[in-house]
Design a protein around this motif. Structure first.
Motif, PDB file in Angstrom:
ATOM      1  N   SER A 131       8.315  16.557  -2.003  1.00 32.33           N
ATOM      2  CA  SER A 131       7.459  15.383  -1.882  1.00 32.33           C
ATOM      3  C   SER A 131       8.292  14.111  -1.955  1.00 32.33           C
ATOM      4  O   SER A 131       9.092  13.930  -2.873  1.00 32.33           O
ATOM      5  N   GLY A 132       8.088  13.233  -0.959  1.00 35.93           N
ATOM      6  CA  GLY A 132       8.769  11.945  -0.941  1.00 35.93           C
ATOM      7  C   GLY A 132       7.814  10.852  -0.513  1.00 35.93           C
ATOM      8  O   GLY A 132       6.636  11.101  -0.237  1.00 35.93           O
ATOM      9  N   LYS A 133       8.298   9.637  -0.445  1.00 41.96           N
ATOM     10  CA  LYS A 133       7.461   8.482  -0.120  1.00 41.96           C
ATOM     11  C   LYS A 133       7.391   8.257   1.391  1.00 41.96           C
ATOM     12  O   LYS A 133       8.267   8.657   2.148  1.00 41.96           O
ATOM     13  N   ARG A 134       6.311   7.589   1.806  1.00 36.74           N
ATOM     14  CA  ARG A 134       6.132   7.212   3.202  1.00 36.74           C
ATOM     15  C   ARG A 134       6.064   5.688   3.300  1.00 36.74           C
ATOM     16  O   ARG A 134       5.341   5.041   2.528  1.00 36.74           O
ATOM     17  N   LEU A 135       6.819   5.125   4.227  1.00 41.16           N
ATOM     18  CA  LEU A 135       6.792   3.681   4.482  1.00 41.16           C
ATOM     19  C   LEU A 135       5.954   3.427   5.721  1.00 41.16           C
ATOM     20  O   LEU A 135       6.242   3.953   6.795  1.00 41.16           O
ATOM     21  N   THR A 136       4.886   2.634   5.581  1.00 40.76           N
ATOM     22  CA  THR A 136       3.984   2.366   6.701  1.00 40.76           C
ATOM     23  C   THR A 136       3.469   0.933   6.592  1.00 40.76           C
ATOM     24  O   THR A 136       4.110   0.093   5.961  1.00 40.76           O
ATOM     25  N   MET A 137       2.301   0.621   7.170  1.00 38.19           N
ATOM     26  CA  MET A 137       1.853  -0.760   7.214  1.00 38.19           C
ATOM     27  C   MET A 137       0.340  -0.861   7.040  1.00 38.19           C
ATOM     28  O   MET A 137      -0.375   0.138   7.061  1.00 38.19           O
ATOM     29  N   GLN A 138      -0.111  -2.094   6.865  1.00 36.39           N
ATOM     30  CA  GLN A 138      -1.531  -2.415   6.845  1.00 36.39           C
ATOM     31  C   GLN A 138      -1.737  -3.730   7.574  1.00 36.39           C
ATOM     32  O   GLN A 138      -0.843  -4.572   7.635  1.00 36.39           O
ATOM     33  N   ALA A 139      -2.933  -3.918   8.131  1.00 38.92           N
ATOM     34  CA  ALA A 139      -3.269  -5.163   8.820  1.00 38.92           C
ATOM     35  C   ALA A 139      -4.776  -5.260   8.949  1.00 38.92           C
ATOM     36  O   ALA A 139      -5.453  -4.248   9.174  1.00 38.92           O
ATOM     37  N   GLY A 140      -5.305  -6.474   8.798  1.00 42.01           N
ATOM     38  CA  GLY A 140      -6.743  -6.633   8.917  1.00 42.01           C
ATOM     39  C   GLY A 140      -7.197  -8.048   8.622  1.00 42.01           C
ATOM     40  O   GLY A 140      -6.448  -9.018   8.811  1.00 42.01           O
TER      41      GLY A 140
END
Length: 222
Positions: free
Chosen positions: A45-54
């Motif tokens: 298990s590791g981390k995920r780098l992603t995004m948000q916008a709204g």
């Protein structure tokens, strides 16, 4: 269910006991990066780098220019990967378990003073509605890891993400002239992200809690 009722009660009580001024609501846009993980779900298990916008709304509470209700509607990436630093070269290290949501956080927001440029704090529940679940490079050597995450003849191994989950977030930030704002926030999941996934890692049936650290930039229109 008890956790859901607690989060809902927090939102309702905030709105019930506060003098909310909808007539002076301001609107804005928000975007940023997410650093997410899920406890007790996958191994490695590791981390995920992603995004948000709204988009967001800033709704005054009371007559002071200090307290606000800030609901948002955002595209919100979360989930995890297999990139645990101690698991390089092992089966599943290159896996990606991407959960993408339509997310609705409802934050109580307090500026430290009524100054035009000031620090602020945020706290409140977040409600996530699953838009998509994408799994890449899952370790197919184990039968319950397959691209669709479905095991028809053994449903207790199913790794489908829940269509709805919720949590509580807390954060802080800085506002420049009450228009351009930067904020850091930690969201802790209170519900089970994978209610049917009871065999990872090593047979655990513990709740799979999704957590996200985010850094966002907002622009609020006058």
């Amino acid at each position: 269910m008890k956790k859901f009722l607690l989060a809902s009660a927090l939102t309702i009580s905030t709105m019930s006991f506060a003098q909310i001024d909808f007539s002076n609501t301001r609107f804005g846009i928000i975007a940023g990066g997410n650093y997410s993980g899920v406890k007790n779900a996958h191994n490695p298990s590791g981390k995920r780098l992603t995004m948000q916008a709204g988009v967001l709304a800033l709704i005054p509470i009371g007559s002071e220019n200090q307290f606000f209700l800030q609901p948002e509607v955002v595209y919100f990436g979360a989930g995890e990967t297999g990139k645990n630093k101690d698991s390089k070269g092992t089966d599943g290290y290159d896996a990606v378990y991407a959960n993408n949501y339509l997310s609705v956080p409802i934050n109580f927001k307090a500026y430290f003073s009524e100054a035009e440029s000031e620090f602020f704090g945020l706290i409140g529940p977040r409600f996530n509605f699953l838009l998509s679940q994408k799994v890449k490079n899952a370790p197919l050597s184990r039968p319950y890891y397959n691209p669709d995450y479905v095991v028809a003849d053994n449903p207790e191994l199913t790794g489908k993400a829940s269509s709805f989950n919720f949590g509580v977030g807390i954060g802080a930030g800085y506002s420049y002239k009450r228009q351009l704002e930067i904020a850091a926030k930690y969201d802790f999941g209170l519900s089970n992200t994978y209610p049917g996934l009871n065999h990872e890692p090593k047979g655990t049936s513990k709740s799979k809690s999704e957590q996200v650290i985010s850094l966002t930039l907002s622009y609020i229109f006058k």
